[in-house]
Write an enzyme that holds these catalytic residues in place. Structure first.
Site, PDB file in Angstrom:
ATOM      1  N   HIS A   1       0.827  -1.219   0.000  1.00  0.00           N
ATOM      2  CA  HIS A   1       0.000   0.000   0.000  1.00  0.00           C
ATOM      3  C   HIS A   1       0.854   1.259   0.000  1.00  0.00           C
ATOM      4  O   HIS A   1       1.978   1.265   0.509  1.00  0.00           O
ATOM      5  CB  HIS A   1      -1.018   0.004   1.139  1.00  0.00           C
ATOM      6  CG  HIS A   1      -0.419   0.067   2.516  1.00  0.00           C
ATOM      7  ND1 HIS A   1      -0.198   1.251   3.166  1.00  0.00           N
ATOM      8  CD2 HIS A   1      -0.008  -0.917   3.356  1.00  0.00           C
ATOM      9  CE1 HIS A   1       0.323   1.001   4.365  1.00  0.00           C
ATOM     10  NE2 HIS A   1       0.455  -0.310   4.512  1.00  0.00           N
TER      11      HIS A   1
ATOM     12  N   ASP B   1      -0.509   4.460   0.881  1.00  0.00           N
ATOM     13  CA  ASP B   1      -0.954   5.479   1.838  1.00  0.00           C
ATOM     14  C   ASP B   1      -0.247   5.280   3.169  1.00  0.00           C
ATOM     15  O   ASP B   1       0.331   4.218   3.424  1.00  0.00           O
ATOM     16  CB  ASP B   1      -2.477   5.425   2.020  1.00  0.00           C
ATOM     17  CG  ASP B   1      -2.941   4.085   2.573  1.00  0.00           C
ATOM     18  OD1 ASP B   1      -2.437   3.036   2.111  1.00  0.00           O
ATOM     19  OD2 ASP B   1      -3.797   4.075   3.474  1.00  0.00           O
TER      20      ASP B   1
ATOM     21  N   ASP C   1       6.250   1.425   6.498  1.00  0.00           N
ATOM     22  CA  ASP C   1       4.835   1.032   6.393  1.00  0.00           C
ATOM     23  C   ASP C   1       4.131   1.911   5.394  1.00  0.00           C
ATOM     24  O   ASP C   1       3.590   2.934   5.752  1.00  0.00           O
ATOM     25  CB  ASP C   1       4.173   1.125   7.771  1.00  0.00           C
ATOM     26  CG  ASP C   1       2.724   0.692   7.769  1.00  0.00           C
ATOM     27  OD1 ASP C   1       2.306   0.017   6.831  1.00  0.00           O
ATOM     28  OD2 ASP C   1       2.000   1.048   8.715  1.00  0.00           O
TER      29      ASP C   1
ATOM     30  N   GLU D   1      -5.221   1.588   2.809  1.00  0.00           N
ATOM     31  CA  GLU D   1      -5.004   0.533   3.794  1.00  0.00           C
ATOM     32  C   GLU D   1      -5.094   1.058   5.217  1.00  0.00           C
ATOM     33  O   GLU D   1      -5.666   0.408   6.101  1.00  0.00           O
ATOM     34  CB  GLU D   1      -3.618  -0.108   3.558  1.00  0.00           C
ATOM     35  CG  GLU D   1      -3.462  -1.482   4.201  1.00  0.00           C
ATOM     36  CD  GLU D   1      -2.937  -1.423   5.648  1.00  0.00           C
ATOM     37  OE1 GLU D   1      -3.009  -2.472   6.309  1.00  0.00           O
ATOM     38  OE2 GLU D   1      -2.465  -0.357   6.112  1.00  0.00           O
TER      39      GLU D   1
ATOM     40  N   ASP E   1       4.178  -6.367   4.619  1.00  0.00           N
ATOM     41  CA  ASP E   1       3.533  -5.238   5.291  1.00  0.00           C
ATOM     42  C   ASP E   1       3.397  -5.543   6.783  1.00  0.00           C
ATOM     43  O   ASP E   1       2.430  -5.180   7.412  1.00  0.00           O
ATOM     44  CB  ASP E   1       2.160  -4.983   4.642  1.00  0.00           C
ATOM     45  CG  ASP E   1       1.476  -3.735   5.206  1.00  0.00           C
ATOM     46  OD1 ASP E   1       2.188  -2.850   5.708  1.00  0.00           O
ATOM     47  OD2 ASP E   1       0.238  -3.664   5.153  1.00  0.00           O
TER      48      ASP E   1
ATOM     49  N   HIS F   1     -30.611  12.224  37.430  1.00  0.00           N
ATOM     50  CA  HIS F   1     -29.765  12.741  38.502  1.00  0.00           C
ATOM     51  C   HIS F   1     -29.721  11.676  39.597  1.00  0.00           C
ATOM     52  O   HIS F   1     -30.764  11.223  40.073  1.00  0.00           O
ATOM     53  CB  HIS F   1     -30.388  14.042  39.012  1.00  0.00           C
ATOM     54  CG  HIS F   1     -29.543  14.779  39.990  1.00  0.00           C
ATOM     55  ND1 HIS F   1     -29.331  14.330  41.267  1.00  0.00           N
ATOM     56  CD2 HIS F   1     -28.835  15.930  39.881  1.00  0.00           C
ATOM     57  CE1 HIS F   1     -28.543  15.184  41.907  1.00  0.00           C
ATOM     58  NE2 HIS F   1     -28.229  16.160  41.078  1.00  0.00           N
TER      59      HIS F   1
ATOM     60  N   THR G   1     -22.767  13.519  38.662  1.00  0.00           N
ATOM     61  CA  THR G   1     -23.658  12.601  39.368  1.00  0.00           C
ATOM     62  C   THR G   1     -24.794  12.140  38.461  1.00  0.00           C
ATOM     63  O   THR G   1     -25.959  12.245  38.795  1.00  0.00           O
ATOM     64  CB  THR G   1     -24.239  13.295  40.604  1.00  0.00           C
ATOM     65  OG1 THR G   1     -24.833  14.518  40.182  1.00  0.00           O
ATOM     66  CG2 THR G   1     -23.160  13.580  41.630  1.00  0.00           C
TER      67      THR G   1
ATOM     68  N   ARG H   1     -10.438 -12.096  20.169  1.00  0.00           N
ATOM     69  CA  ARG H   1      -9.536 -12.493  19.087  1.00  0.00           C
ATOM     70  C   ARG H   1      -9.758 -13.977  18.856  1.00  0.00           C
ATOM     71  O   ARG H   1      -9.668 -14.766  19.802  1.00  0.00           O
ATOM     72  CB  ARG H   1      -8.090 -12.226  19.488  1.00  0.00           C
ATOM     73  CG  ARG H   1      -7.780 -10.768  19.722  1.00  0.00           C
ATOM     74  CD  ARG H   1      -7.596 -10.025  18.427  1.00  0.00           C
ATOM     75  NE  ARG H   1      -7.668  -8.585  18.622  1.00  0.00           N
ATOM     76  CZ  ARG H   1      -7.489  -7.716  17.630  1.00  0.00           C
ATOM     77  NH1 ARG H   1      -7.254  -8.120  16.391  1.00  0.00           N
ATOM     78  NH2 ARG H   1      -7.577  -6.428  17.857  1.00  0.00           N
TER      79      ARG H   1
ATOM     80  N   SER I   1      -5.068  -8.667  13.189  1.00  0.00           N
ATOM     81  CA  SER I   1      -5.690  -9.087  11.939  1.00  0.00           C
ATOM     82  C   SER I   1      -5.168  -8.253  10.776  1.00  0.00           C
ATOM     83  O   SER I   1      -4.941  -7.063  10.931  1.00  0.00           O
ATOM     84  CB  SER I   1      -7.204  -8.874  12.025  1.00  0.00           C
ATOM     85  OG  SER I   1      -7.708  -9.384  13.235  1.00  0.00           O
TER      86      SER I   1
ATOM     87  N   HIS J   1       3.031   2.780  13.274  1.00  0.00           N
ATOM     88  CA  HIS J   1       1.949   3.762  13.420  1.00  0.00           C
ATOM     89  C   HIS J   1       2.303   4.840  14.442  1.00  0.00           C
ATOM     90  O   HIS J   1       1.457   5.634  14.817  1.00  0.00           O
ATOM     91  CB  HIS J   1       0.649   3.064  13.836  1.00  0.00           C
ATOM     92  CG  HIS J   1       0.050   2.243  12.740  1.00  0.00           C
ATOM     93  ND1 HIS J   1      -1.247   1.781  12.774  1.00  0.00           N
ATOM     94  CD2 HIS J   1       0.559   1.801  11.560  1.00  0.00           C
ATOM     95  CE1 HIS J   1      -1.483   1.083  11.669  1.00  0.00           C
ATOM     96  NE2 HIS J   1      -0.409   1.079  10.928  1.00  0.00           N
TER      97      HIS J   1
END
Lengths: 476, 476
Positions: A102, A104, A135, A169, A198, A231, A333, A346, A420, A448
């Site tokens: 990718h 981007d 990346d 991506e 990647d 409340h 409150t 997962r 994933s 990232h």
């Protein structure tokens, strides 16, 4: 000329042109192709054009696939960046290898805490700092550098290559799955192997090949108690509060050792075979480094093998948070009227999303049966993505292992990822062929994060591994 | 002239001047004295000046008490509005009654959903719509109107009156408690009774007197698991997540019937005496109206008496929310590193804040002992405010009951509030005298909501009750 002789020349060529490769990566990093920023869409398009132009210069036949429009939060629509479909070579006697990558990148600005300008590739101590360096611009350009080197050295390329290079991506790969499905019987029909670079090594020193990813089932537990926030002074003690139901349900999902408490959740988990168990002991993995990366004093498991298994081959459940409750600083409150608890599981072989969904539904129903509450409670699978697992002894993996040994002098670790990469599974499903995850970056590249980097050694060695990988695949 | 004869004249005078009273309230509402908006501070000051000028016109001796500065979120400081200390009459033979009220209002703008301009008093169907109409400009002006009527009718006022009128009530009464403490031996030293009209009837038709308020202990449960937020794909299953500990602790606090599960929490709750129990059966309270006000289908308790007791005389525990967890829309696969769960306990006679704090601390410690978790868990009483309760048969209450009968023809309900008005307790502590909550507004006035209103009938009858209340107090 033997492979070995040619590879000597090839590797020397790579080493001699290190400066050019860094400059090329710098040109790519200079284009701030942030897919998450709609006002930067033209930069993403510029990155697509830059890559297309480089590919065409190398003789890759390029087609731009329109994947429609993106609907923004304010309702307006903008064009999604085209996906590059490239074809290099069409020799019927050669294998067809599909490369995915990718163009981007994640958002970045100096004020996030970068030590250098994120969109200016900056070399320091053998590391190339810049957004997208690892990346995934570095790996994508590496594939193209390999083709260029073969051409310059006047050597026939060992395989035909197809490229699928997307540019959304980092924003959920909008539109890509539909495109791949539509290409099943055309562009994808003659693919023999799919390779994706990647992801990242497990550590900083030792290369690895990845043969598995966990899937995910993300759930929303929705509890509604009243038509308005109340409340707690006026109503506390007399109304069935939504939070009481929600917190109770959330507390029954996982124990302090990370074990999921939902009945039947482990029934479909593949038993650990002795062969699989052996894979783990060989892996280079330092528990204390892992702890310091996570910023924790200790992990649930203490043995290396157990930690890796619980990241990769066992399911886990995380409680992410609550929407609609009081989440600010200070004291309020309020009795919130409508709260949504969020958690995800997962999933791993051989769990089925539909089974997981049913088990969670039953669990929540059972819990609510034990409670005397008139509140509206519902559970929803908000997002489901399957796990993916390959046989690390399949021919493509063997080819990549040989390539790694040829370059690094060691067998790569055979690892998985706990997260994933949904597109992996889509490629496997639409081609019906083996998919290989061939990382070239190191675990500390910070894909990232602030100060994302790509080590020059990984850049150079990556191209060498990619080259030998093509040669080995050609022999299959 | 007998009281009865004078009151006929007085009530007629009120009725004849209804238009003037509405206009006076309109003048006050027109000043947007929003204490929560720092850029409106000059309007708050203007409201103080307006009131001071009206009081001085009536012969009330006014002193403006400086209560210092307010520190804004950005660090800058602005002057807090002065508190009005008024003295009307100094006849040593008369009782000294202290009236508390406030001149500031809640924020309001048409875009919040008002049907009329919030700062233009608008009459519709016998109701006066406008911000501050009932909370608390209407009641404050009512007290002054009573003084004016006596003057015009040339009747000696039955008591001496002292006024404490603040203008930061809707923003936490900044500075008031310190001021009252400093006035203990001077301005407050000769006060015989304190009366506050800043609350509301239990319903729309029947007046009430309030003799109790619950207190509050607001707790933060702080759980820290790592030095950074983690990705649930990469780390889920191997780290002790902060949310798992927090949610477990929060789930052990209260059951589905609102019963607090913390050991010993009910030990100090005053037992229900037959005399107190009798008070509840007399109260006019419609359960279905209460349900529709709360927007719930059913309450935990079904009997009227039980509902009222659980609002007023039993403790309750509400889970408000979590700070630091994922609270947005959509799916985020985060393992939050540091989360703060927030809950509060409404406390009642004879619970002690320090005991409640200790019990909660012990409880959390006990729960964490059963868990195998290395996470840093701490519990903190962030804010504690005491309950307040008066004897509804004390002379001041009897005087107010007689006044209500004289005007409305019925005995007022003797009620409490489930929430807190901390200043009530401060007045009691600093004067050592009886404090009476004498509401004149109706339950549907919408004090803090859009379309706040004050019924003309409540305005007029309120002044009448206030007048007779002074007369009755004079007789004590």
């Amino acid at each position: 000329m033997s492979n070995e002789d040619f590879n000597k020349r090839l590797f020397k060529y790579f080493d001699d042109h290190q400066k050019d490769y860094i400059q090329r990566l710098g040109d790519a990093v200079r284009i701030p192709s942030v897919s998450a920023w709609p006002d930067h869409r033209s930069e993403v398009v510029r990155m697509v054009e830059w890559t297309k132009s480089l590919m065409e210069k190398l003789g890759v036949k390029v087609e731009l696939a329109d994947i429609g429009q993106q609907k923004l939060a304010d309702g307006t629509k903008i064009k999604l960046p085209d996906v590059i479909l490239g074809t290099y070579g069409n020799d019927k006697t050669k294998k067809n290898v599909l490369v995915y990558g990718h163009l981007d990148v994640q958002p970045a600005q100096v004020s996030d805490g970068w030590d250098t300008e994120p969109f200016v590739l900056t070399e320091k101590h053998g590391k190339l700092f810049g957004r997208g360096s690892t990346d995934d611009k570095g790996p994508v350009i590496s594939w193209l550098n390999v083709i260029e080197a073969y051409q310059t050295l006047n050597e026939p390329f060992p395989v035909n290559v197809k490229f699928v290079l997307e540019s959304m991506e980092e924003y959920g790969s909008d539109g890509l799955e539909d495109l791949l499905k539509s290409l099943k019987n055309t562009f994808l029909s003659d693919v023999d192997y799919v390779v994706i670079s990647d992801s990242y090594w497990l550590g900083k020193e030792k290369p690895c090949l990845q043969y598995g990813l966990r899937g995910i089932c993300y759930f929303f537990i929705d509890v509604e108690s009243s038509t308005k926030d109340l409340h707690s002074g006026v109503f506390g003690g007399t109304v069935h509060e939504a939070m009481t139901d929600l917190i109770t349900i959330m507390s029954t999902l996982v124990d302090d050792q990370g074990r999921i408490l939902i009945n039947g959740m482990y029934d479909d988990v593949a038993p650990l075979s002795p062969a699989e168990e052996q894979l783990y002991s060989k892996i280079t993995f330092d528990v204390s480094t892992y702890c310091s990366e996570a910023g924790v004093k200790k992990t649930i498991q203490t043995e290396k093998e157990k930690i890796l298994m619980h990241r990769w081959r066992y399911p886990s459940l995380s409680l992410h948070g609550i929407q609609g409750a009081f989440d600010g600083c200070g004291c309020k409150t309020v009795i919130p009227r409508h709260v949504i608890g969020k958690f995800s599981i997962r999933i791993v072989p051989n769990m089925k999303i539909s089974t997981v969904e049913k088990l969670v539904e039953n669990h929540v129903k059972q819990i609510m049966k034990t409670r005397n509450s008139p509140n509206k409670v519902s559970i929803k699978l908000e997002h489901g993505g399957n796990y993916w697992v390959a046989d690390p002894n399949n021919p493509q993996y063997v080819a990549a292992r040989k390539a790694t040994v040829a370059v690094h002098g060691i067998e790569p670790d055979l690892t998985r990822e706990g997260g994933s990469i949904p597109i992996t599974l889509t490629f496997q499903e639409q081609t019906g062929k083996s998919v290989l995850l061939l990382p070239v970056g190191a675990s500390d590249d910070g894909a990232h994060s602030q100060n994302e980097k790509f080590d020059i050694s990984n850049y150079m060695n990556g191209m060498k591994v990619m080259s030998v990988y093509f040669q080995e695949v050609a022999k299959l």
